[in-house]
Design an enzyme around this catalytic site. Structure first.
Site, PDB file in Angstrom:
ATOM      1  N   SER B  71      45.730  -8.157  28.937  1.00 41.90           N
ATOM      2  CA  SER B  71      44.544  -7.405  29.319  1.00 41.90           C
ATOM      3  C   SER B  71      45.005  -6.339  30.280  1.00 41.90           C
ATOM      4  O   SER B  71      45.133  -6.573  31.482  1.00 41.90           O
ATOM      5  CB  SER B  71      43.540  -8.334  29.997  1.00 41.90           C
ATOM      6  OG  SER B  71      42.530  -7.582  30.637  1.00 41.90           O
ATOM      7  N   GLU B  72      45.290  -5.187  29.746  1.00 45.51           N
ATOM      8  CA  GLU B  72      45.799  -4.122  30.591  1.00 45.51           C
ATOM      9  C   GLU B  72      44.757  -3.723  31.628  1.00 45.51           C
ATOM     10  O   GLU B  72      45.093  -3.404  32.777  1.00 45.51           O
ATOM     11  CB  GLU B  72      46.211  -2.914  29.743  1.00 45.51           C
ATOM     12  CG  GLU B  72      47.424  -3.175  28.839  1.00 45.51           C
ATOM     13  CD  GLU B  72      47.136  -4.008  27.602  1.00 45.51           C
ATOM     14  OE1 GLU B  72      45.946  -4.218  27.288  1.00 45.51           O
ATOM     15  OE2 GLU B  72      48.092  -4.469  26.936  1.00 45.51           O
ATOM     16  N   HIS B 141      54.600   2.401  19.743  1.00 40.78           N
ATOM     17  CA  HIS B 141      55.632   2.025  20.723  1.00 40.78           C
ATOM     18  C   HIS B 141      56.457   3.246  21.102  1.00 40.78           C
ATOM     19  O   HIS B 141      57.630   3.130  21.427  1.00 40.78           O
ATOM     20  CB  HIS B 141      56.567   0.950  20.173  1.00 40.78           C
ATOM     21  CG  HIS B 141      55.895  -0.304  19.735  1.00 40.78           C
ATOM     22  ND1 HIS B 141      55.343  -0.459  18.498  1.00 40.78           N
ATOM     23  CD2 HIS B 141      55.689  -1.475  20.386  1.00 40.78           C
ATOM     24  CE1 HIS B 141      54.817  -1.675  18.387  1.00 40.78           C
ATOM     25  NE2 HIS B 141      55.012  -2.308  19.520  1.00 40.78           N
TER      26      HIS B 141
HETATM   27  C1  LIG Z   1      46.989  -3.517  23.698  1.00 44.06           C
HETATM   28  C2  LIG Z   1      48.294  -4.195  23.454  1.00 44.06           C
HETATM   29  N1  LIG Z   1      48.934  -4.800  24.476  1.00 44.06           N
HETATM   30  C3  LIG Z   1      50.134  -5.393  24.273  1.00 44.06           C
HETATM   31  C4  LIG Z   1      50.729  -5.398  23.040  1.00 44.06           C
HETATM   32  C5  LIG Z   1      52.106  -6.041  22.831  1.00 44.06           C
HETATM   33  N2  LIG Z   1      52.012  -7.294  22.073  1.00 44.06           N
HETATM   34  C6  LIG Z   1      52.137  -7.303  20.734  1.00 44.06           C
HETATM   35  S1  LIG Z   1      51.880  -8.832  20.081  1.00 44.06           S
HETATM   36  C7  LIG Z   1      51.610  -9.505  21.610  1.00 44.06           C
HETATM   37  C8  LIG Z   1      51.266 -10.964  21.732  1.00 44.06           C
HETATM   38  C9  LIG Z   1      50.002 -11.318  21.015  1.00 44.06           C
HETATM   39  O1  LIG Z   1      49.766 -12.694  21.092  1.00 44.06           O
HETATM   40  P1  LIG Z   1      48.589 -13.387  20.270  1.00 44.06           P
HETATM   41  O2  LIG Z   1      47.340 -12.609  20.416  1.00 44.06           O
HETATM   42  O3  LIG Z   1      48.528 -14.801  20.656  1.00 44.06           O
HETATM   43  O4  LIG Z   1      49.004 -13.209  18.748  1.00 44.06           O
HETATM   44  P2  LIG Z   1      50.177 -13.908  17.925  1.00 44.06           P
HETATM   45  O5  LIG Z   1      51.344 -12.970  17.974  1.00 44.06           O
HETATM   46  O6  LIG Z   1      50.447 -15.210  18.547  1.00 44.06           O
HETATM   47  O7  LIG Z   1      49.683 -14.049  16.523  1.00 44.06           O
HETATM   48  C10 LIG Z   1      51.738  -8.535  22.604  1.00 44.06           C
HETATM   49  C11 LIG Z   1      51.602  -8.780  24.042  1.00 44.06           C
HETATM   50  C12 LIG Z   1      50.025  -4.748  21.997  1.00 44.06           C
HETATM   51  N3  LIG Z   1      50.512  -4.696  20.753  1.00 44.06           N
HETATM   52  N4  LIG Z   1      48.828  -4.175  22.236  1.00 44.06           N
END
Ligand SMILES: Cc1ncc(C[n+]2csc(CCOP(=O)(O)OP(=O)(O)O)c2C)c(N)n1
Ligand SMILES: Cc1ncc(C[n+]2csc(CCOP(=O)(O)OP(=O)(O)O)c2C)c(N)n1
Ligand SMILES: [Mg+2]
Ligand SMILES: [Mg+2]
Lengths: 423, 349, 423, 349
Positions: B71-72, B141
């Site tokens: 949560s930015e 990215h």
């Molecule tokens: C707004 C945003 N913040 C951070 C990221 C970087 N990021 C990509 S996947 C991820 C983890 C996501 O975890 P979850 O929602 O549990 O999904 P899962 O990969 O376990 O399916 C993060 C922090 C992003 N893509 N978008």
């Protein structure tokens, strides 16, 4: 065991009627007879008071019921009832009555063109006042624009508030801010943002900081029913739940945003208090017009925070008796006499009744006090006006001031711009 | 040494990548000041997806370096509250491309607390985020978001181009009494990159700016550095593009003065003016999309302050006004060929 | 009735110990023995199946329990059990096995430098597959990067997915997007964003549009446990609840974000499913590795949506068996053999067991099928690679392409930039 | 008539304020196209705090004009989904100052759907929001946010300066196949305002641009209008500042050519070039803060395309780099005195 048709996914459109969009609509509109039968109200004293170290899930029901203490005679009932000292009650009533007198005066000043804007707390006075009375010096409130009660409960000088509203020479904010967006650090009153909900998470962050430092201060966050739809309501709840921040998260459900009723924010399908459950935050729904309930619930929540038991989420059920602000005209979207039918009454009347019952107040003294406070506000306002009003400043504010406090040290480009300005 | 504060003449130096120097800046400041706390997505136990905060939780404890929910807005919002309390939060946004949910907290809150409270509340916080492309990260990215901060009054914006500056600037940012946006060009985390993607990667250990003093030193915000002195044309740039500009100068043989701005707001206009008045020509380079990029502001300022010294129009070499494409990354990236062309062109005028 | 001290607010620091910050920590770290005793698992078949037109509050408990259908022998139990046709089960098993073979091949391709990036669905295959099987043509999924099952369940050509991963000549996205961020409109697969959570509210908006038009299409939204902390999880829930949008809101709780466990997102203090209650959205917590439970819960939710009864929120409990992505190394933050101890098992093994029990599958055929799918993926990948890979394109993509589809019509400044590029 | 499409020569006109013409544009488009839907905070039953959507719910039904939760990100996010479905949502953000929570949905989603899906999904939506100060709204009801959109690839940015343009441009925006940010200068909702706050308010009924054709017409996005022809200096501006520029030209007696840009992206660079090449001088005016404001881009473009025609540095007159102060509003606002000074100064060079 059901029998499943293998081509369920081939079902044709004809199996279902066309969809349609549900748009929540308040029960009554201008011209209608007020109707509050949808507000779920528990009987006085019916709700149990849990231990401080309870879990959210253990007290799920409290998010759907309503903590109420005073019965229709002003008599406290049930586990949440406290026998409060006369002194506290006097303080509370005085604060609430002074808010009402202050609001009245400041509304009038705005209509006279002496300020640009004003917002009242009419009908909601008990909430901020009750909460402030359980707080300690050093705690920090992150209020919205309708919590002047946090200041009144501390006997904060109304002059300091008025000069801000008039944006005059003595305004501690130097005219920068819209009226009522106060900042009074010494009184634990955080600088109010014009942007809704942003400060909920800040309150949580502030409380986390206290915990990080091993201090003992707690924070309170404030939000309106309408503003719970904003993002930062969610981020505040997530962080508070995850890090068990020592914070009281208040939600003032006064039934209205500006022209949209609480159903547009989700109040039609659940209680706002129930939002807390999914974050693992113990959550209460409380009669916000019942001062004794406000005090008791606030105290319970403050005690949880101070004992490092984490956040508490409280939905205060009340009614925005006035217009949203001086820019609003509620007769366009709701019945004019709504408030008269509000089932939880007027918080001042109810506290007055309790105090009369307790034997240390009377109708006469009430009338006297009201006159006294209205007088006080008139006199103070006149004095405040003598320092200037928005369009009739006493001394012309130097335009250079706006460049100050953008940064701690003024960077070259701001110096250049100030110079261009020729001041 | 670029106006750095507090480096003892006999300071020991150590070879560090930019990741290591950023980590070291955190370490130095957390050691000096209990009020410095660090958090962000994956920034605690794991130490960040780029490992810039690795080891801090282990060294300073979970209450001073911790993981945050994804949560930015929550991260920055909580940091605002902490900063108002008196802490010095230094938070990480995992990629600049994900800063948008935090934008409201930065613009409407962090940037304004001091002004709107007339100095009663302040917001000394640092928001770090990796920027820029060149790592095949696709459109989410790779973004360079500096212009979205330079337009915001009340925040400072910094972008280092090497490990030495990164540490000194980050320390200054953490010490700053106001919110600072600290943009880290991820393509040069591990080594200087001049845009020649077809050549082998050079590590920071091979670069003089990879020798970083141990301990405390600060590089004041608002001071540019001259990355290369020159007489023919002034190049204004920052971050990864500093290295591209240096390569282009070398390759074209044009005697460019390359100014590494380091801080975009407040800007070292003095250094810019002095150089452009000397060379009479100016090329601006950034990786961000062109329209309303920070290059526009630089171009406007240069022509406002050096109009009568300019012998040719100020040129901009920038990313194109499209999302950063994944497979066409090197067509998008303003590499030494494009920069060289601009240098050549401006010398023809 | 309690007795209240009038100077409660004067309580001194000494009355309370210093606060401290709670930072959730997973039970186990690298080197520890896996331990999942904190995962609350209901007995198979224990949870009642409500009517479709139920209210959120009526079924509060389902947000804290777990819908499970298959017992340890693969036998369906309880009200949620459906006797699914052999055909559906075969389809499902095939899809799940093909996903696994596909993932394996694409992981390998990435390690060989043929693509920049890859993300597997290992261990979570049942969820997307089960849900897609209850959907109809015209419905729209708003997936994350781990729902390749939505495509496999439709027998979507894997070639189309592979060429996207290789960013080669045949990539329908023209190389624009990171691998696996597919867009396949005809397959009801919305263009995946790299930004987490943004599409939850878009799914709701899409569903609202269907209702506004009086159509019959429904949408599905997808989010991960970690991403529920994001803003747009909240906005999606608010809008879905308020307008009763015909949408299934899926939350895949695979216990991990990247390196942070679900406790950092709030999973330590409550179930994620319970988040739905505060929005008035009927909410289920379901064993996501139990294909029969996935199918039944998805079907219940789809039926609610189609009958205009509004949204359903479903937490699928599962485990991210693999690394987060090819950029991640989970051995840094969790025990290596975690998945082997995951109490809900492997969804493919469990469905296989059920099918063997039903008598139309065997271990031998399973091994055969697996070999067949791995073969298929190898052959298809080789074919796909013949159209080029990221760093070895078949034909050099024209750089001019990046200017296309920024807008429908290319505005002058983009034309100028394209010209500058000299292409 | 400024290139407007489809106005029959004999179209009836009607005196309208900008609020009324915006409302009328909605009405015309909702009548023509069932896919047009309108929502926002207070935008349904009540018709918006500025009443721009008044009566639409009553006329077109609750499913096509409705109140939204106070969630700017939700409003735009839902609109993105609807637009992808095939609707044409036209949503209202109550004040531009409150758009930040929606910024992510605009930048990362609406602006990128078409590109990232290679044309498979599109996002035809309009996000309307009142901008600018002059109503004693303090720092959170006064901001001009255009530069935060002009830097975003994939969205168009429009700002009308009068009722006639407002209607025609809004209709074009609703018809546009891509996302359009429609910025409404709230100070001129009810009448043209030239910065002379001490003088009585003039209503639109007294202004020729307050005569608005009934029914359908569209003003193409990307075309500037010449608000005043002149030979001595080109003034580039938009929104409220058009009227300030006109007043300053009148008051200084300088024969300025005032160009009302109307659309910022895509920009009518042709019109700008033609004018600056004619006059040799250029002043840029906007109310937004200066640094990285849209004026920077205009300045850069003018000097890139007209360098050899410029007789003096391009000047910018803008809001200062401070939050918009409440009580000092008129010191902050770039009124006719400041604009006049700039005109005078540029003529001295
Ligand atoms: C707004 C945003 N913040 C951070 C990221 C970087 N990021 C990509 S996947 C991820 C983890 C996501 O975890 P979850 O929602 O549990 O999904 P899962 O990969 O376990 O399916 C993060 C922090 C992003 N893509 N978008
Ligand atoms: C981010 C943001 N969006 C919109 C507004 C405009 N606005 C100011 S108050 C208000 C209504 C708030 O309603 P509620 O939260 O119920 O608080 P109440 O006024 O009833 O106390 C709105 C929409 C704002 N100030 N900030
Ligand atoms: Mg309210
Ligand atoms: Mg996860």
């Amino acid at each position: 065991m059901g029998r499943e048709n293998s081509d369920m996914q081939q079902a044709t459109d004809k199996d279902y009627p066309p969809l349609n969009l549900h748009v929540p609509e308040p029960k009554t509109r201008p011209g209608d007879k007020p109707d509050f039968s949808h507000i779920k109200i528990s009987p006085v004293g019916a709700v149990a008071k849990p231990e401080h170290d309870v879990s959210a899930q253990d007290i799920k029901d409290l998010a759907f019921e309503m903590v109420r203490v005073m019965d229709e005679h002003g008599k406290p009932q049930g586990e949440w009832a406290l026998e409060l000292d006369e002194e506290i009650l006097r303080k509370a009533l005085r604060a609430m009555m002074r808010i009402r007198a202050f609001d009245k005066r400041m509304m009038r000043a705005q209509r006279q063109g002496k300020s640009s804007f004003y917002m009242q707390a009419l009908g909601e006075e008990a909430i901020a006042v009750g909460q402030q009375l359980v707080l300690q010096k050093g705690d920090m409130n992150f209020p919205t624009y309708r919590q002047q009660g946090l200041l009144f409960a501390q006997d904060f000088p109304v002059m300091d508030m008025m000069v801000q509203i008039y944006s005059n020479d003595k305004d501690n904010l130097g005219g920068r801010q819209l009226p009522v967006l106060y900042s009074f650090k010494q009184a634990g009153h955080f600088t109010i943002s014009g942007n809704l909900a942003t400060q909920y998470i800040q309150a949580v962050g502030w409380a986390m900081a206290s915990a990080i430092k091993g201090d003992r201060k707690i924070a309170t966050g404030w939000i309106g029913d309408g503003s719970t739809a904003e993002n930062d309501f969610h981020s505040g709840m997530v962080f508070a739940g995850v890090y068990r921040a020592p914070v009281i998260l208040n939600l003032v459900n006064n039934q209205w945003a500006i022209s949209s009723f609480q159903g547009i924010a989700g109040g039609e399908v659940s209680t706002f208090a129930s939002r807390g459950l999914g974050y693992g935050i113990p959550s209460l729904r409380v009669d916000g017009n019942d001062f004794l309930a406000v005090y008791a619930a606030s105290q319970w929540a403050a005690e949880r925070a101070r004992r490092n038991l984490g956040p508490t989420f409280i939905e205060w059920v009340t009614y925005r008796a006035s217009a949203h602000s001086t820019s609003d005209d509620p007769s366009k979207y709701r019945p004019k006499d709504d408030w008269e039918h509000w089932p939880l009454g007027d918080p001042i009347e109810r506290l007055k009744q309790h105090m009369i019952l307790r034997g240390f107040w009377s109708e006469e003294r009430h009338i006297q006090a009201q006159a006294e406070y209205e007088d006080e506000m008139r006199v103070t306002a006149e004095k405040a006006e003598s320092y200037g009003t928005l369009h009739a400043p006493k001394t012309k504010r130097s335009p250079a001031e706006m460049f100050e406090n953008v940064f701690a040290d003024m960077p070259p480009h701001l110096r250049r711009q100030r110079q261009e300005m020729g001041v | 040494m670029d106006g750095a504060r507090d480096i003892k003449m006999n300071s020991k130096t150590k070879s560090m990548s930019m990741i290591e120097s950023i980590r070291d800046a955190h370490d130095v400041m957390m050691g000096r000041d209990d009020n410095v706390v660090v958090f962000g997505e994956d920034a605690g136990f794991f130490g960040g997806v780029f490992r810039c905060t690795e080891g801090l939780q282990q060294k300073y404890g979970k209450h001073r370096a911790f993981d945050a929910p994804i949560s930015e807005s929550g991260i920055v919002g909580a940091a605002v509250g902490m900063a108002a309390y008196g802490l010095k939060p230094c938070v990480e946004i995992q990629f600049a491309d994900y800063m948008y949910p935090a934008y409201d907290q930065i613009v409407s809150e962090a940037a304004r607390l001091r002004h709107r409270s007339n100095g009663e509340f302040t917001c000394p916080l640092v928001v770090r985020m990796p920027v820029g492309g060149g790592i095949f990260g696709g459109q989410t990215h790779s973004q360079s978001v500096e212009a979205l901060f330079t337009h915001v009054v009340g925040v400072k914006t910094v972008m280092p181009s090497n490990p030495y500056d990164a540490k000194g600037l980050l320390i200054a940012a953490i010490e700053d009494p106001d919110p600072v946006i600290f943009l880290e060009p991820k393509r040069i985390y591990n080594g200087p990159f001049d845009g020649h993607y077809e050549r082998p990667v050079v590590p920071w250990s091979k670069h003089e700016k990879g020798m970083v003093p141990e301990g405390y030193y600060a590089i004041p915000l608002g001071k540019a550095a001259i990355a290369r002195e020159g007489r023919e044309v002034t190049v204004l740039t920052y971050g990864t593009m500093v290295h591209v500009a240096l390569a282009a100068a070398e390759e074209t043989g044009i005697d460019a003065e390359v100014i590494d701005l380091r801080t975009l707001v407040p800007l070292d206009l003095e250094a810019i003016e002095a150089s452009v008045k000397k060379t009479g020509r100016c090329v601006i380079i950034h990786e961000a999309t062109r329209t309303s990029g920070f290059g526009a502001e630089l171009s406007a300022l240069v022509q406002e302050s050096c109009f009568y010294h300019l012998e040719a129009p100020v040129l901009r070499v920038t990313g194109y006004d499209t999302p950063y494409p994944h497979a066409q990354e090197w067509d998008y990236f303003p590499g030494p060929a494009r920069v060289g062309e601009a240098l050549t062109k401006i010398m023809e005028n």
